[in-house]
Structures are given as C-alpha cells and as structure tokens.
Write an enzyme that holds these catalytic residues in place. Structure first.
Site: not given
Ligand code: 3PG
Length: 394
Positions: A34, A195, A352, A375
C-alpha cells in the site's frame, strides 16, 4: 470524477488521503504494497511543485490515541521508497501540523498521525472535516480501499476543498469499471470463501451482471445443499439454504449460468496433508468434509475461463491456507494468469483473502489488475456507491 491531472497544484498545500493501513510486525511495516501504491501520486504532486501532506487511518483505535496504532513507523520506509525525507507530525489537526506545514517547501512530504485518533473521523463530524480542510488548499483521495467509509478524511473534507482523485484511485476505478460496468463479454465471476452470509448482496448483484458465476470454497457447500446434495460433515450454513435457492433462481432468470463444483476433495480431518480422496458431489459420506474443488471441476472452470473475455475473482476455492487444499485455487489462478498473457483475458481480482491466494499461486503480477482493497472491492461488487468516490464527482 475529477482527476488530479486537472488540479492546480504548483506551490499549493495538497492534503492527500492514502491508505497506509498496512500489515505491521514488531512495530515495523511487514508488507509495503500500500505504500508503493501511493508512490505515483506522491511523485506527480512533488514534480508539480506541491507540498504533499499525507493522511491516513491505521487500525481501529475508536477515537482514542493509542501508541500501538501510530503511523510513525511508516515514515522511514516511505521516505526510502520516495527518496526524499518524510516528516512525521504526531497529530492530524491543530497547531502541530499547521506549524510543520508552514515550514514546507515545494516537493516536501509530511505524514500526519492516524486520523482515527479523533472520534470526528469516523463520525464524519463537520467540525473535524473543517479542521482537516484548514490545513490545505487542495484535497486528493488516493485511497480506493478506504472509499467505502463515509469518514471525515474520505468524504467530509472532500466537500470542503477542491477535491480530486489520485492516480492509484483512478486506476482502481478504471479497472473495476472495465470489469463489471462496461466489460468485454462474456464475463465470468469466480466467488469463493467460507460464508454465503458475508456475500449475499454481492452474489445477488453479480448474477444480474455476469454471464457465468462460479461459486467455490465452503460457500459452495451451502449451494450444493440447496440443490439437494448431502455435503456430509462439511462446513455450510443451514439457515442460508433458502437464500442460496433464491440466488440460484435469480441466476436462472437473469440467464446467468451458476456453476458449482461437480467433484470435490474430501477428508475426515481438517489438517495439512490429511488423508483425502476425490469424490463426486453425489458421493460425499456423512463423516467427510469438502475441503477443495476436485480436478474435474478445475477443468470445467478452466473451460469457463477460456470461454470468457473478462474475469472477476474474489475469494479462494478451497481451504487454501492448509495445503494441499489450495490446489484448485492455485491451478485455476495460474490458468487465468496464462489466459491474460496469451489470449487477452481481462482478469481483475480483489477483496480479503484473494490477494494472499493469488500471491500463493505466484500469479498476482500476471492478472490484469489486483485491487489493494478489501471491503471497498466487495462493496463495489455489491453494486454500492462508494462515498469516498461519490464525493469526487462533479
Ligand atoms: C482496509 O484495510 O480494508 C481499509 O484500510 C479499511 O479499513 P477499515 O475496514 O478499518 O475501515
């Protein structure tokens, strides 16, 4: 979307939202993917004569100052990557950053402390957004992976300053759009993981958009059970059988072929190199667990990949952390990578465990695009608008 290339940056203080929520071990950065993702935007701004003020969250400190979640350890590896000093300031609003910014010259880089040390970040408090906006002339969001959060640093501040999409965020959007909103057809989606419950919205959206949907991983067991197969001692979600049936029916109505494993690798114990056999899905014994897709299924998936021009991939096809139950994931990913190289397949992956699975297969570099997002990638697959992206639209 407003692009950074159109921003007036020379001599300006530019506040850049990056995602430095990076893996750390023993207080140092253990995976700098990142950090690297942010380099093109940082270079673009420095070359354009901007003062670059970086802000990010780290972990989930819930509005409290927690030294374990400081961004301080990021400054040195980042400076090494940029080839220019990165000054760290131990707060993201107030007199400390203001003082440090007043000393910056064009091309300098400053890193602010974790935005989530202030409760106003996650509550998207207008007063906190105003404090952030007070630091700069221009705002750039380069954190696609945090764009699903409507927080002050991703959304609120974008409403208060001239706001633009950074180069990494643009790249993410261009690729995800090319894969799902405006793709070359046929499109195949491969969705795996444990899941169904975490991916209901995603599956409902995908069946409307893609031509074929392959479901693998333990979530396939719930679909197999919904189609009347006995999945023995496998992990599955009994209370989601009706949901799986409904998704199966919606796929039929939308003329999306929902593909499931036809053969599977089963074992009586879940441990590395457990004694195992390949079974037809008709023939799983009560005592057996499905832990991976079988060879016939991998061949069928390969045929589906070969018949497609676009592939969207999220999630592993088996218990990939526990060898040899990573076999189907690795083989299918390698085949997809080879189609990208030789047959112009557009393959986009993210979310993920997916990046870890592709790294394990050694093919992340051969996919057309691998998203840095978890996410946010899933919410985009669900068809949701991402607040951090919406705030950059005209
Ligand atoms: C991640 O690592 O997917 C993003 O930085 C978002 O982090 P968070 O789910 O804590 O908002």
């Amino acid at each position: 979307i407003r692009r950074i290339e159109d921003a007036d940056i020379a001599g300006k203080r530019v506040l850049v939202r990056v995602d430095f929520n990076v893996p750390m071990q023993g207080g140092s950065v253990s995976d700098d993917t990142r950090l690297r993702a942010a380099l093109p935007t940082i270079a673009f701004l420095r070359e354009g004569g901007a003062k670059v003020i970086l802000m990010a969250h780290f972990g989930r400190p819930k509005g409290q100052r927690d030294p374990k979640m400081s961004l301080a350890p990021v400054a040195t590896p980042l400076a090494d990557l940029i080839g220019h000093p990165v000054k760290f300031v131990s707060d993201c609003v107030g007199e400390d950053p203001k003082g440090a910014i007043s000393l910056m010259k064009a091309g300098d880089v400053l890193l602010l402390e974790n935005t989530r040390f202030h409760a106003g970040e996650e509550s998207n408090d207008p007063a906190f957004s105003a404090q952030l906006a007070d630091l700069a002339d221009v705002y750039v969001n380069d954190a696609f992976s945090a764009a699903h959060r409507a927080h002050a640093s991703t959304e609120g501040v974008a409403r208060l300053l001239p706001a633009y999409a950074g180069l990494a965020l643009q790249r993410e959007i261009d690729h995800v759009t090319a894969a799902l909103d405006n793709p070359n057809r046929p499109v195949l989606a491969v969705v795996g993981g444990a899941k169904v419950s975490t991916k209901i919205e995603l599956l409902k959206n995908l069946v409307k958009k893609v031509d074929r949907l392959f479901v693998g991983g333990a979530m396939a067991n719930t679909f197999l059970a919904a189609r009347g197969h006995d999945v023995g001692a496998s992990l599955y979600e009994v209370d989601l059988i009706d949901t799986a049936k409904a998704i199966d029916e919606a796929a039929g109505q939308a003329q999306c072929a929902l593909l499931l494993p036809t053969d599977v690798v089963v074992a009586k114990e879940f441990k590395p190199h457990a004694e195992r056999r390949v079974a037809s899905v008709e023939d799983v014994a009560k005592t057996e667990m499905i832990l991976d897709c079988g060879p016939e299924t991998v061949d069928q998936l390969a045929d589906a990949i070969a018949a497609s021009r676009t592939l969207v991939w999220n999630g592993p096809l088996g218990a990939f952390e526990t060898p040899p139950f990573d076999t189907a994931t690795v083989e299918a990913a390698r085949y997809a990578a080879s189609r990208c190289k030789d047959h112009g397949l557009t393959a986009v992956a993210g979310g993920g465990d997916t990046v870890a699975a592709l790294n394990q297969a050694g093919v992340s570099g051969d996919f057309t695009f691998v998203s840095t997002a978890g996410g946010a990638f899933l919410e985009w697959l669900e068809g949701k608008a991402l607040p951090g992206v919406e705030a950059l639209r005209d």
